[in-house]
Design an enzyme around this catalytic site. Structure first.
Site, PDB file in Angstrom:
ATOM      1  N   GLY A  44       0.902  -1.085  -0.047  1.00  0.00           N
ATOM      2  CA  GLY A  44       0.086  -0.085   0.004  1.00  0.00           C
ATOM      3  C   GLY A  44       0.829   1.234   0.027  1.00  0.00           C
ATOM      4  N   GLN A  49       3.085   9.934   0.807  1.00  0.00           N
ATOM      5  CA  GLN A  49       4.350   9.308   0.927  1.00  0.00           C
ATOM      6  C   GLN A  49       5.118   9.498  -0.364  1.00  0.00           C
ATOM      7  OE1 GLN A  49       2.187   5.288   2.044  1.00  0.00           O
ATOM      8  NE2 GLN A  49       4.310   5.297   3.157  1.00  0.00           N
ATOM      9  N   CYS A  88       5.715   0.360   7.341  1.00  0.00           N
ATOM     10  CA  CYS A  88       5.323   1.407   6.574  1.00  0.00           C
ATOM     11  C   CYS A  88       6.491   1.708   5.720  1.00  0.00           C
ATOM     12  CB  CYS A  88       5.008   2.570   7.646  1.00  0.00           C
ATOM     13  SG  CYS A  88       4.501   4.117   6.376  1.00  0.00           S
ATOM     14  N   LEU A  89       6.038   2.002   4.244  1.00  0.00           N
ATOM     15  CA  LEU A  89       7.387   2.448   3.401  1.00  0.00           C
ATOM     16  C   LEU A  89       8.106   3.373   3.959  1.00  0.00           C
ATOM     17  CD1 LEU A  89       5.817   1.322  -0.052  1.00  0.00           C
ATOM     18  CD2 LEU A  89       7.711   0.130   1.362  1.00  0.00           C
ATOM     19  N   HIS A 130      -4.587   1.281   7.075  1.00  0.00           N
ATOM     20  CA  HIS A 130      -3.256   1.779   7.302  1.00  0.00           C
ATOM     21  C   HIS A 130      -3.249   3.250   6.340  1.00  0.00           C
ATOM     22  CE1 HIS A 130       1.210   1.200   7.530  1.00  0.00           C
ATOM     23  NE2 HIS A 130       1.042   2.298   6.824  1.00  0.00           N
ATOM     24  N   GLU A 131      -3.587   2.943   5.032  1.00  0.00           N
ATOM     25  CA  GLU A 131      -3.279   3.830   3.905  1.00  0.00           C
ATOM     26  C   GLU A 131      -4.151   4.950   4.350  1.00  0.00           C
ATOM     27  OE1 GLU A 131      -0.690   3.548   2.458  1.00  0.00           O
ATOM     28  OE2 GLU A 131      -0.452   1.424   2.889  1.00  0.00           O
ATOM     29  N   HIS A 134      -2.968   7.513   6.633  1.00  0.00           N
ATOM     30  CA  HIS A 134      -1.927   8.161   6.110  1.00  0.00           C
ATOM     31  C   HIS A 134      -2.478   9.787   5.505  1.00  0.00           C
ATOM     32  CE1 HIS A 134       1.929   6.381   6.213  1.00  0.00           C
ATOM     33  NE2 HIS A 134       1.495   5.325   5.543  1.00  0.00           N
TER      34      HIS A 134
HETATM   35 NI    NI Z   1       2.215   3.454   5.694  1.00  0.00          NI
END
Ligand code: NI
Length: 162
Positions: A44, A49, A88-89, A130-131, A134
């Site tokens: 995701g 991000q 998380c990226l 989760h996304e 963000h």
């Molecule tokens: Ni994330």
């Protein structure tokens, strides 16, 4: 591949703006986000991000086609919750168990400008939540108790130094 915004970049704590019109620019952004997510081995990725503070995220779980969610809104969640290890990226190398509802309903627009209401459970429901967080400037470690947050951030700091 687009550059990933990493903690402690303050943008990750900001609220993203509504996408006003789904045009070629947004389709292009979504396609680049999908490629970036796949290259980074993520499941995701949210606009913020990659430095675009817009209410859009992309998801790819298992063998299913990558999917883009524009102006999403979680319109219902199951009472049943469960915990699952998240990463998380934007906070590479650290992971923690997060408790979330196991299923949900989400309203969003797709890249063709179609309004969709979708139900999700399992890993997809997890990633969507989760996304979606963000877009509201919320990061997964914020669900941990203060001690757990501190430990995770310390570990992350250490990892970023090496
Ligand atoms: Ni994330």
């Amino acid at each position: 591949m687009l550059d990933l915004v990493l903690l402690p970049d303050d943008r990750l704590h900001q609220t993203s703006m509504t996408v006003e019109i789904i045009d070629g620019t947004i389709v292009d952004l979504a396609q680049h986000m999908i490629q970036t997510m796949i290259d980074a081995k993520g499941i995701g990725l949210a606009g913020v991000q990659v430095g675009k503070l817009l209410r859009i995220f992309v998801v790819q779980v298992g063998d299913s086609e990558p999917q883009a969610f524009i102006n999403p809104e979680i319109t219902g969640t199951s009472e049943e919750t469960g915990d699952y290890e998240e990463g998380c990226l934007s906070i590479p190398g650290v992971y923690a168990d997060v408790v979330r509802p196991l299923a949900l309903q989400i309203s969003y627009w797709n890249l063709q400008g179609k309004h969709i209401i979708q139900e999700a459970d399992g890993l997809l429901a997890r990633v969507i939540q989760h996304e979606n967080d963000h877009l509201n400037g919320k990061l997964f470690y914020e669900y941990l108790k203060p001690g757990g947050q501190k430990r995770l951030l310390k570990l992350y700091e250490k990892r970023m130094q090496t």
